[in-house]
Design an enzyme around this catalytic site. Structure first.
Site, PDB file in Angstrom:
ATOM      1  N   ASN A 147     111.424  13.088 -22.357  1.00 38.50           N
ATOM      2  CA  ASN A 147     112.551  12.994 -21.211  1.00 38.50           C
ATOM      3  C   ASN A 147     112.080  12.894 -20.027  1.00 38.50           C
ATOM      4  O   ASN A 147     112.782  12.863 -18.602  1.00 38.50           O
ATOM      5  CB  ASN A 147     113.682  13.888 -21.385  1.00 38.50           C
ATOM      6  CG  ASN A 147     112.714  15.541 -21.091  1.00 38.50           C
ATOM      7  OD1 ASN A 147     111.748  15.370 -20.745  1.00 38.50           O
ATOM      8  ND2 ASN A 147     113.698  16.482 -21.388  1.00 38.50           N
ATOM      9  N   ARG A 285     111.920  22.477 -11.078  1.00 36.34           N
ATOM     10  CA  ARG A 285     112.527  23.824 -11.559  1.00 36.34           C
ATOM     11  C   ARG A 285     113.144  24.399 -10.388  1.00 36.34           C
ATOM     12  O   ARG A 285     112.560  24.296  -9.112  1.00 36.34           O
ATOM     13  CB  ARG A 285     111.375  24.607 -12.037  1.00 36.34           C
ATOM     14  CG  ARG A 285     110.944  24.298 -13.478  1.00 36.34           C
ATOM     15  CD  ARG A 285     111.899  24.550 -14.340  1.00 36.34           C
ATOM     16  NE  ARG A 285     111.652  23.980 -15.889  1.00 36.34           N
ATOM     17  CZ  ARG A 285     111.760  22.723 -16.476  1.00 36.34           C
ATOM     18  NH1 ARG A 285     112.375  22.074 -15.855  1.00 36.34           N
ATOM     19  NH2 ARG A 285     111.449  22.602 -17.906  1.00 36.34           N
ATOM     20  N   GLN A 314     119.011  29.898 -15.349  1.00 35.99           N
ATOM     21  CA  GLN A 314     119.957  29.145 -15.951  1.00 35.99           C
ATOM     22  C   GLN A 314     120.452  29.740 -17.208  1.00 35.99           C
ATOM     23  O   GLN A 314     119.985  30.363 -18.176  1.00 35.99           O
ATOM     24  CB  GLN A 314     119.160  27.810 -16.370  1.00 35.99           C
ATOM     25  CG  GLN A 314     118.750  26.967 -15.069  1.00 35.99           C
ATOM     26  CD  GLN A 314     118.109  25.761 -15.100  1.00 35.99           C
ATOM     27  OE1 GLN A 314     117.805  24.980 -14.345  1.00 35.99           O
ATOM     28  NE2 GLN A 314     118.054  25.458 -16.604  1.00 35.99           N
ATOM     29  N   HIS A 333     121.828  21.479 -15.540  1.00 31.83           N
ATOM     30  CA  HIS A 333     120.428  20.923 -15.948  1.00 31.83           C
ATOM     31  C   HIS A 333     120.642  19.776 -16.834  1.00 31.83           C
ATOM     32  O   HIS A 333     120.471  20.016 -18.238  1.00 31.83           O
ATOM     33  CB  HIS A 333     119.369  21.948 -16.342  1.00 31.83           C
ATOM     34  CG  HIS A 333     118.124  21.613 -16.467  1.00 31.83           C
ATOM     35  ND1 HIS A 333     117.084  22.516 -16.496  1.00 31.83           N
ATOM     36  CD2 HIS A 333     117.585  20.169 -16.447  1.00 31.83           C
ATOM     37  CE1 HIS A 333     116.013  21.711 -16.736  1.00 31.83           C
ATOM     38  NE2 HIS A 333     116.081  20.515 -16.354  1.00 31.83           N
TER      39      HIS A 333
END
Length: 401
Positions: A147, A285, A314, A333
């Protein structure tokens, strides 16, 4: 036979999709640079469908159960009474995502006495205590590059969104307004601006390539300098330190992995060295940025805008200050979990599982920890240590989420 525990994000609030906006995906055979896409022996899903949520199951159930393995899929991952915590005790394999991380802390690893493989469906394994995984002989692997281009596209979108003041302008339309002056008073062109990336690996370099046609001045910091031919082709300026680079940049994008050396890198001191009115984009991050320092910089005007889709922990609690700070373009995210990316990281997850169960070598570029030490991509990108500290905050604040 093995027990595989897979932690994925929840289905859409209106239920798992029965149809999609598009009928398929473009065919891509190789990543930039020539690396081949994941190549499992077979897949049991249609590319372009929602695979990263609980009902999507990464398309793995048929494969795993037909081979006699037990497959547990859950989104309940936080706290001692979570499904993940209960199932982890006798799990052989754990599959998690960067977007909905099941934090494998040293304490959890100590309880998981049978655990042999921690697999990231995507890129980024900082939710695993790599030091503890090494000590316990656990292999850590991720689907490198699956990705990366997805994230680089998201970065470019966020840079344009911030600098052109897109989100507030769109909001005036939805409110029924025609407030051109309100929109224009924070809108600029990116042409001629200086943009720099912290790390110029797969994502950082892809961002620079995509920004070159905008006639920006391109800068980068990386502990591994790029080949001279690449620097000349793109007109890149290398900096020996982050501090040196941010002083000259109007836009800074963070594309580095999280490890002890990058944790809280963007603190009050570093942000004070940036140009007043610079923009900061973070799809790497959340813990690379000091949470409260970002808020202070936006409120004071030191930063003109901050956009990112990474948080810590998260998912972020409802009272996380990044949800309400001024001049921000935050998203959950999502940068690396487009339907296009999901097809690749689901196939890569299956490829890694096939290698693991058939006792074949896992691709070197997928390895983060192996044989008790950093390996493959991990040896190049990470430093030994633990970036999971504080992840229990999510469980403590669960009632706010």
């Amino acid at each position: 036979m093995a027990k595989v525990v897979c932690v994925l994000y929840d289905d859409p609030i209106d239920g798992y999709p029965k149809s999609y906006a598009r009928d398929g995906l473009p065919k891509i055979d190789r990543y930039p640079g020539g690396e081949t896409l994941p190549s499992p022996k077979a897949i049991d899903f249609k590319p372009g469908t929602l695979l990263g949520s609980v009902s999507g199951e990464l398309g793995l159930r048929k494969y795993l159960e037909s081979n006699g393995h037990t497959f547990i899929v859950t989104s309940d991952k936080d706290g001692p009474n979570s499904t993940f915590e209960k199932e982890l005790v006798d799990a052989d394999v754990v599959i998690s995502q960067p977007f909905w991380p099941a934090y494998l802390t040293a304490e959890r690893i100590a309880k998981a006495r049978k655990l042999k493989l921690a697999l990231t469906a995507g890129v980024g394994s900082d939710h695993v205590d790599l030091q503890a995984a090494s000590a316990h002989g656990i292999t850590v692997a991720e689907v490198t590059y699956s990705n990366s281009i997805s994230v680089s596209e998201h970065v470019v979108m966020m840079i344009l969104g911030l600098v052109r003041n897109y989100i507030p302008s769109h909001e005036w339309v939805t409110k029924g307004g025609w407030n051109i002056a309100d929109c224009a008073m924070r809108s600029y062109d990116i042409e001629g601006m200086h943009v720099g990336t912290v790390a110029a690996g797969r994502i950082g370099l892809a961002v620079l390539k995509r920004l070159k046609p905008f006639d920006m001045h391109l800068h980068y910091y990386d502990r591994y300098r790029l080949p001279e031919a690449t620097e000349k082709e793109l007109g890149l300026i290398w900096h020996p330190s982050v501090e040196n680079m941010v002083r000259v940049c109007d836009v800074v994008t963070i594309n580095a992995p999280l490890h002890p050396e990058t944790e809280n890198l963007f603190n009050d001191k570093l942000i004070a060295n940036m140009k007043r009115g610079a923009y900061l984009v973070n799809t790497a991050r959340g813990k690379i940025c000091d949470r409260d320092a970002i808020v202070r910089a936006l409120e004071s005007g030191q930063l003109a805008g901050y956009a990112g889709d990474v948080w810590f922990p998260q998912p972020a609690p409802k009272n996380h200050p990044w949800r309400t700070m001024p001049h921000q373009g935050m998203t959950p995210h999502i940068s690396g979990t487009s339907l296009s990316a999901q097809a690749r990281y689901a196939a890569g997850t299956r490829e890694i599982l096939e290698c693991f169960f058939e006792k074949r070598p896992i691709r070197d570029e997928y390895l983060i920890v192996d044989g008790g030490k950093l390996a493959g991509t991990g040896a190049h990108s990470y430093s030994a240590g633990d970036a999971t500290r504080g992840s229990d905050t999510r469980a403590k604040l669960k009632h706010h989420a």
